[in-house]
Design a protein around this motif. Structure first.
Motif, short mmCIF file in Angstrom:
data_model
loop_
_atom_site.label_atom_id
_atom_site.label_comp_id
_atom_site.label_asym_id
_atom_site.label_seq_id
_atom_site.Cartn_x
_atom_site.Cartn_y
_atom_site.Cartn_z
N ILE A 184 4.45 -2.22 -14.20
CA ILE A 184 3.46 -1.50 -13.40
C ILE A 184 2.06 -2.08 -13.62
N THR A 185 1.72 -2.34 -14.87
CA THR A 185 0.39 -2.92 -15.15
C THR A 185 0.26 -4.28 -14.47
N THR A 186 1.31 -5.10 -14.58
CA THR A 186 1.27 -6.44 -13.98
C THR A 186 1.13 -6.32 -12.46
N ALA A 187 1.86 -5.39 -11.87
CA ALA A 187 1.81 -5.20 -10.41
C ALA A 187 0.41 -4.82 -9.96
N ARG A 188 -0.20 -3.91 -10.71
CA ARG A 188 -1.56 -3.47 -10.32
C ARG A 188 -2.55 -4.63 -10.42
N MET A 189 -2.41 -5.43 -11.48
CA MET A 189 -3.30 -6.59 -11.64
C MET A 189 -3.04 -7.60 -10.52
#
Ligand SMILES: CC(=O)[C@@H](O)[C@H](O)COP(=O)(O)O
Length: 253
Positions: A76-81
């Motif tokens: 999720i963090t990677t997707a948002r970035m």
């Protein structure tokens, strides 16, 4: 294929990792006429703006991926970035369950897909050929599924064609793209002959002796397989059948 309301004419999606040079990557994308290329945020981080410029030069649409993520939180963090960096809500979701097999963790993939779809991401989930997992991903909001052909980087071709055929039959209206494990043009043609909507491949091109030529060969194979599927492939039979009719043969003697 129509995916998330966008028409994608070229069914060959390319990965962008492991190429001998950025110039060869660019030529491969252009030769394959790939409309969609997948890029990991990690790769973008390593190459910086120059790599992004190169991708822009290709004219292809970037499908950021969460390659290397092993948990829902990490994905999720990677997707948002990735959404910030690449300015797109398209996302290839990978949540890997095991570092050796690189098998997707389908439970965490479903969980992450639920959160990301709710946040407006257009999620392309890398999954297995399990039908129930496919159903859960669609319930989560995914409008496309990306079942594996074989584990990432193995170039083995389709390990379980029967399961993929079953998947095609089970999800008739859903765009299905076989992702990972493709090793040769014949594998890609086989996928398309089965009625799939596309193929995503990286290693088979990037590590080929001549990646640009291989990109062209794969594009040709995908096109041939798709044309054959639409032409209607004759089902194999157990018994021989003469291709020349015997009716009307002259009776001698
Ligand atoms: C780059 C990428 O997205 C890979 O994780 C993808 O699954 C392709 O796998 P292969 O390298 O086996 O084609």
């Amino acid at each position: 294929m129509q995916v998330y309301g966008t028409k994608v004419k070229t069914p060959l999606f390319l990965g962008t990792a492991r190429y001998p040079s950025p110039a060869i990557l660019l030529q491969a994308i252009q030769t394959a006429q790939a409309e969609v290329i997948t890029v990991s945020l990690r790769r973008e981080g390593a190459g910086g703006g120059a790599f992004r410029d190169l991708l822009a030069q290709s004219g292809a649409r970037v499908l950021p991926n969460t390659a290397g993520c092993h948990s829902v939180a990490e994905a999720i963090t990677t997707a948002r970035m990735a959404r910030e960096v690449f300015q797109t809500d398209w996302l290839k979701l990978e949540v890997i369950g095991n570092a050796d097999s690189l098998q997707p963790d389908v439970f965490q993939t479903v969980q992450a897909a639920k959160v990301l779809c709710a946040e407006g991401f257009k999620v392309f989930p890398y999954t297995t050929d399990d039908l129930i997992v496919g159903e859960r991903l669609l319930e989560a909001g995914c409008q496309v599924l990306m079942p594996w052909g074989a584990p990432i980087g193995t170039c083995q071709g389709l390990r379980n064609p029967d399961a993929l055929r079953a998947m095609r039959a089970h999800f008739p209206g859903v765009p299905l793209i076989v992702d990972a494990g493709i090793g040769a043009p014949s594998h890609a043609a086989q996928v398309m002959e089965m009625g799939f909507d596309g193929v995503l491949t990286n290693t088979a091109v990037a590590l080929a002796g001549d990646p640009v030529a291989m990109a062209g060969a794969l594009a040709g194979a995908v096109g041939a397989g798709q044309a054959a599927y639409h032409a209607g492939i004759v089902a194999p039979r157990d018994m021989a059948e003469p291709s020349t009719p015997v009716f009307g043969l002259a009776v001698l003697g």
